[in-house]
Design a protein around this motif. Structure first.
Motif, short mmCIF file in Angstrom:
data_model
loop_
_atom_site.label_atom_id
_atom_site.label_comp_id
_atom_site.label_asym_id
_atom_site.label_seq_id
_atom_site.Cartn_x
_atom_site.Cartn_y
_atom_site.Cartn_z
N ARG A 61 41.22 46.66 41.60
CA ARG A 61 41.39 46.29 43.00
C ARG A 61 41.85 47.48 43.83
NH1 ARG A 61 45.06 42.78 40.56
NH2 ARG A 61 47.09 43.71 40.18
N ASN A 62 41.61 47.36 45.13
CA ASN A 62 42.08 48.32 46.11
C ASN A 62 43.40 47.79 46.67
OD1 ASN A 62 42.47 49.58 48.81
ND2 ASN A 62 40.51 50.57 48.35
N LYS A 63 44.48 48.53 46.47
CA LYS A 63 45.80 48.08 46.92
C LYS A 63 45.92 48.02 48.44
CE LYS A 63 48.27 50.19 43.01
NZ LYS A 63 49.31 51.18 42.66
N VAL A 64 45.16 48.85 49.12
CA VAL A 64 45.27 48.94 50.57
C VAL A 64 44.52 47.80 51.24
CG1 VAL A 64 44.81 50.37 52.61
CG2 VAL A 64 45.54 51.44 50.45
N THR A 65 43.27 47.59 50.85
CA THR A 65 42.43 46.58 51.50
C THR A 65 42.48 45.23 50.82
OG1 THR A 65 40.47 47.13 50.18
CG2 THR A 65 40.84 48.42 52.19
N GLY A 66 42.94 45.19 49.55
CA GLY A 66 42.95 43.95 48.80
C GLY A 66 41.62 43.62 48.15
N GLN A 67 40.62 44.51 48.31
CA GLN A 67 39.31 44.27 47.74
C GLN A 67 39.36 44.28 46.21
OE1 GLN A 67 36.35 47.17 48.80
NE2 GLN A 67 34.99 46.55 47.13
N LYS A 68 38.70 43.29 45.60
CA LYS A 68 38.61 43.22 44.14
C LYS A 68 37.33 43.91 43.67
CE LYS A 68 41.00 38.80 43.44
NZ LYS A 68 40.84 37.42 42.91
N TYR A 69 37.43 44.61 42.55
CA TYR A 69 36.25 45.12 41.87
C TYR A 69 36.07 44.23 40.64
CZ TYR A 69 38.12 49.24 44.38
OH TYR A 69 38.66 50.09 45.31
N SER A 70 35.33 43.14 40.79
CA SER A 70 35.19 42.14 39.74
C SER A 70 33.74 42.05 39.28
CB SER A 70 35.64 40.76 40.23
OG SER A 70 36.96 40.79 40.70
N LEU A 71 33.55 41.69 38.02
CA LEU A 71 32.23 41.38 37.50
C LEU A 71 31.99 39.89 37.66
CD1 LEU A 71 32.33 43.41 34.16
CD2 LEU A 71 31.31 44.12 36.32
N VAL A 72 30.82 39.53 38.17
CA VAL A 72 30.48 38.12 38.36
C VAL A 72 29.15 37.85 37.67
CG1 VAL A 72 30.05 36.29 40.03
CG2 VAL A 72 31.68 38.10 40.58
N SER A 73 29.14 36.87 36.78
CA SER A 73 27.93 36.55 36.04
C SER A 73 26.81 36.14 36.98
CB SER A 73 28.20 35.42 35.04
OG SER A 73 28.51 34.21 35.73
N LYS A 74 25.57 36.23 36.51
CA LYS A 74 24.45 35.69 37.28
C LYS A 74 24.23 34.23 36.87
CE LYS A 74 21.31 38.04 34.07
NZ LYS A 74 20.34 39.15 33.98
N LYS A 75 23.50 33.49 37.69
CA LYS A 75 23.31 32.06 37.41
C LYS A 75 22.55 31.84 36.12
CE LYS A 75 23.89 29.78 41.85
NZ LYS A 75 23.33 28.84 42.83
N ASN A 76 21.50 32.62 35.90
CA ASN A 76 20.72 32.53 34.67
C ASN A 76 19.86 33.79 34.56
OD1 ASN A 76 18.22 31.97 36.22
ND2 ASN A 76 19.13 29.94 36.54
N GLN A 77 18.99 33.85 33.56
CA GLN A 77 18.19 35.04 33.33
C GLN A 77 17.17 35.29 34.43
OE1 GLN A 77 18.62 37.37 30.86
NE2 GLN A 77 20.49 36.19 30.50
N ILE A 78 16.83 34.25 35.19
CA ILE A 78 15.84 34.38 36.26
C ILE A 78 16.49 34.56 37.62
CG2 ILE A 78 13.89 33.26 37.41
CD1 ILE A 78 13.33 34.14 34.55
N ASN A 79 17.58 33.83 37.85
CA ASN A 79 18.24 33.84 39.16
C ASN A 79 19.48 34.72 39.10
OD1 ASN A 79 19.47 33.33 41.61
ND2 ASN A 79 19.38 31.11 41.45
#
Length: 276
Positions: free
Chosen positions: A184-202
């Motif tokens: 995360r960015n301590k100043v802006t609060g922005q997260k650097y997170s990994l987010v899964s995709k819905k499925n192999q196509i989407n």
């Protein structure tokens, strides 16, 4: 705990070994240039390409026909199986004829945008916060976008390329490339997170996230994105490995680091073999 580590490691993507090939496009996009159709940016080492690609489809609201979904993304350039590592507009695919009218360019305010030329509407933007004095009067600061050798798309000040305005490594999708960040960015609060995709196509954002412990611990949490439910934890980082996952110790394949300064705190990793 080994199974937790296996799940965690699925988010990490060390580039496959492949024969390097000559880049078939420029690695940079400057103001006044556009990327559309089959155009590509290719990193100087030839490992990564950026351009438009299709995955899945959507129903047209007007006549119920099926239209392909188009995305702007980065992928491995030298392996036979198409494998994307970052997507700009994963929440807003371009459909049907809009694809042919859509172009990637640098806007007048210095943002990288996907623009529908027919409607003059912005489909996606890097959303750089324009600071005071960036563009004033007749004085204009030019920027450029470049696809780096590590797969990072970077917007820089064209006259001083050490000044980074924006980078895709600060906005990961579902792949953790070497040199990227989860934290995360301590100043802006922005997260650097990994987010899964819905499925192999989407490739739209799915249900699961990997992020830095929000309570301040030096550990990863695997959790449901829109809740506080944690389904795995790596345990605290002790400088050599996560204490619930001793298998995470730096190996012959990669080296993990925790970086903390006044602005940021994040985990990153580098391959032990720099040629990978």
């Amino acid at each position: 705990m080994l199974q937790f580590f296996v799940v965690f490691m699925l988010f990490i993507s060390v580039p496959p070994v492949a024969c390097s090939g000559a880049a078939n496009g420029s690695s940079t996009l400057t103001e006044g240039q556009e990327l559309s159709g089959a155009d590509r940016l290719v990193s100087k080492n030839g490992k990564f390409a950026l351009g438009f690609f299709t995955s899945g489809s959507s129903k047209s609201s007007s006549d119920n026909t099926t239209l392909p979904n188009w995305y702007l993304g980065i992928w491995f350039n030298n392996i036979p199986k198409f494998t994307h590592v970052w997507i700009a507009n994963r929440e807003k695919p371009i459909t049907g004829p809009n694809f042919r009218l859509s172009k990637l360019r640098i806007s007048r305010d210095g943002n990288l945008v996907i623009l529908n030329h027919a409607t003059r509407s912005i489909i996606w933007s890097s959303q750089i916060i324009v600071v005071n004095g960036r563009r004033t009067g007749n004085k204009k600061t030019y920027v450029m976008a470049a696809l780096s050798d590590n797969g990072n798309l970077v917007i820089r000040d064209a006259s001083n390329t050490s000044v980074v305005q924006w980078q895709s490594f600060d906005h990961p999708t579902d792949v953790f490339l070497p040199g990227a960040k989860v934290g995360r960015n301590k100043v802006t609060g922005q997260k650097y997170s990994l987010v899964s995709k819905k499925n192999q196509i989407n490739p739209a954002p799915g249900l699961y996230c990997v992020e830095l412990d929000p309570t301040g611990g030096r550990q990863y949490f695997g959790k449901l994105c829109n809740s506080s439910i944690v389904y795995f934890s790596t345990g605290e980082w002790n400088g050599r490995y996560f204490n619930l996952v001793p298998e995470s110790s730096s190996t012959n394949f990669f080296h993990i680091q925790f970086i903390e300064n006044d602005e940021e705190e994040y985990f990153t990793y580098t391959p032990s073999d720099p040629t990978l």
